[in-house]
Write a protein that holds these residues in place. Structure first.
Motif, short mmCIF file in Angstrom:
data_model
loop_
_atom_site.label_atom_id
_atom_site.label_comp_id
_atom_site.label_asym_id
_atom_site.label_seq_id
_atom_site.Cartn_x
_atom_site.Cartn_y
_atom_site.Cartn_z
N PRO A 66 9.27 -2.74 0.19
CA PRO A 66 8.62 -3.63 1.18
C PRO A 66 7.09 -3.60 1.08
O PRO A 66 6.43 -4.62 1.27
N TRP A 67 6.53 -2.44 0.75
CA TRP A 67 5.07 -2.34 0.65
C TRP A 67 4.56 -3.04 -0.59
O TRP A 67 3.51 -3.65 -0.58
N ARG A 68 5.31 -2.94 -1.68
CA ARG A 68 4.92 -3.63 -2.91
C ARG A 68 4.97 -5.14 -2.72
O ARG A 68 4.14 -5.86 -3.26
N GLU A 69 5.95 -5.62 -1.97
CA GLU A 69 6.05 -7.05 -1.70
C GLU A 69 4.92 -7.52 -0.80
O GLU A 69 4.38 -8.61 -0.98
N LYS A 70 4.57 -6.70 0.18
CA LYS A 70 3.51 -7.07 1.12
C LYS A 70 2.12 -7.01 0.48
O LYS A 70 1.24 -7.80 0.80
N PHE A 71 1.92 -6.06 -0.45
CA PHE A 71 0.63 -5.87 -1.10
C PHE A 71 0.80 -5.85 -2.62
O PHE A 71 0.67 -4.80 -3.27
N PRO A 72 1.09 -7.00 -3.22
CA PRO A 72 1.39 -7.03 -4.66
C PRO A 72 0.22 -6.64 -5.56
O PRO A 72 0.42 -6.25 -6.70
N GLY A 73 -0.98 -6.70 -5.06
CA GLY A 73 -2.15 -6.37 -5.88
C GLY A 73 -2.47 -4.89 -5.95
O GLY A 73 -3.34 -4.47 -6.70
N VAL A 74 -1.76 -4.09 -5.17
CA VAL A 74 -2.02 -2.64 -5.15
C VAL A 74 -1.15 -1.97 -6.20
O VAL A 74 0.06 -2.13 -6.23
N VAL A 75 -1.79 -1.20 -7.08
CA VAL A 75 -1.06 -0.48 -8.12
C VAL A 75 -0.54 0.83 -7.53
O VAL A 75 -1.30 1.60 -6.94
N VAL A 76 0.75 1.06 -7.68
CA VAL A 76 1.39 2.28 -7.17
C VAL A 76 2.04 2.98 -8.34
O VAL A 76 2.79 2.38 -9.10
N ASN A 77 1.73 4.26 -8.51
CA ASN A 77 2.35 5.07 -9.54
C ASN A 77 3.32 6.03 -8.88
O ASN A 77 2.90 6.90 -8.11
N GLU A 78 4.60 5.87 -9.16
CA GLU A 78 5.60 6.76 -8.58
C GLU A 78 5.91 7.84 -9.60
O GLU A 78 5.96 7.59 -10.79
N GLN A 79 6.10 9.03 -9.07
CA GLN A 79 6.38 10.15 -9.95
C GLN A 79 7.13 11.21 -9.16
O GLN A 79 6.73 11.56 -8.05
N ALA A 80 8.22 11.70 -9.73
CA ALA A 80 8.96 12.80 -9.11
C ALA A 80 8.61 14.07 -9.88
O ALA A 80 8.70 14.10 -11.10
N VAL A 81 8.18 15.08 -9.15
CA VAL A 81 7.76 16.33 -9.78
C VAL A 81 8.38 17.52 -9.05
O VAL A 81 8.81 17.40 -7.91
N VAL A 82 8.38 18.65 -9.71
CA VAL A 82 8.88 19.89 -9.12
C VAL A 82 7.69 20.80 -8.88
O VAL A 82 6.82 20.93 -9.74
N GLY A 83 7.63 21.41 -7.71
CA GLY A 83 6.55 22.33 -7.42
C GLY A 83 5.84 21.98 -6.13
O GLY A 83 6.35 21.23 -5.30
N SER A 84 4.66 22.50 -5.99
CA SER A 84 3.86 22.31 -4.78
C SER A 84 3.35 20.88 -4.67
O SER A 84 2.60 20.40 -5.53
N ALA A 85 3.74 20.20 -3.61
CA ALA A 85 3.30 18.81 -3.41
C ALA A 85 1.78 18.73 -3.30
O ALA A 85 1.17 17.81 -3.86
N GLY A 86 1.17 19.67 -2.59
CA GLY A 86 -0.27 19.64 -2.42
C GLY A 86 -1.01 19.72 -3.74
O GLY A 86 -1.92 18.93 -4.01
N SER A 87 -0.61 20.64 -4.62
CA SER A 87 -1.32 20.78 -5.89
C SER A 87 -1.07 19.57 -6.79
O SER A 87 -1.97 19.13 -7.51
N HIS A 88 0.13 19.00 -6.75
CA HIS A 88 0.40 17.80 -7.55
C HIS A 88 -0.44 16.61 -7.07
O HIS A 88 -0.96 15.85 -7.88
N LEU A 89 -0.57 16.46 -5.77
CA LEU A 89 -1.38 15.36 -5.24
C LEU A 89 -2.85 15.55 -5.54
O LEU A 89 -3.57 14.60 -5.85
N VAL A 90 -3.32 16.79 -5.47
CA VAL A 90 -4.72 17.07 -5.81
C VAL A 90 -4.96 16.75 -7.29
O VAL A 90 -5.95 16.11 -7.64
N ASP A 91 -4.04 17.14 -8.15
CA ASP A 91 -4.16 16.81 -9.58
C ASP A 91 -4.17 15.30 -9.79
O ASP A 91 -4.98 14.77 -10.55
N ALA A 92 -3.26 14.60 -9.13
CA ALA A 92 -3.17 13.14 -9.28
C ALA A 92 -4.41 12.44 -8.74
O ALA A 92 -4.76 11.35 -9.20
N SER A 93 -5.10 13.06 -7.80
CA SER A 93 -6.27 12.42 -7.19
C SER A 93 -7.41 12.24 -8.18
O SER A 93 -8.28 11.41 -7.97
N ARG A 94 -7.39 12.97 -9.28
CA ARG A 94 -8.46 12.84 -10.28
C ARG A 94 -8.49 11.46 -10.91
O ARG A 94 -9.53 10.99 -11.36
#
Length: 76
Positions: A7-35
């Motif tokens: 629903p969010w992709r349909e509402k905001f088609p211009g926003v690029v979203v990268n989905e990724q499933a990972v194992v481990g600490s969510a906080g550290s993965h999000l901090v890494d992805a923030s780069r």
């Protein structure tokens, strides 16, 4: 995960979203992805505390260590 984002992709088609499933600490993965991100959006758990809203360890880690701007979006 894809169905949750549809629903969010349909509402905001211009926003690029990268989905990724990972194992481990969510906080550290999000901090890494923030780069490589323009914006990191996190939604804190809806915890009822007697003194007001409470953010969890993932949101706190992202707020303190992310390389990109962070938006904390409250939700039901």
């Amino acid at each position: 995960m894809i169905e949750v984002l549809r629903p969010w992709r349909e509402k905001f088609p211009g926003v690029v979203v990268n989905e990724q499933a990972v194992v481990g600490s969510a906080g550290s993965h999000l901090v890494d992805a923030s780069r490589d991100a323009a914006l990191v959006v996190v939604g804190p758990r809806n915890r009822r505390t007697p003194v007001g809203p409470h953010i969890g360890p993932v949101t706190q880690a992202v707020l303190h260590h992310a390389a990109a701007p962070v938006a904390v979006v409250l939700h039901d």
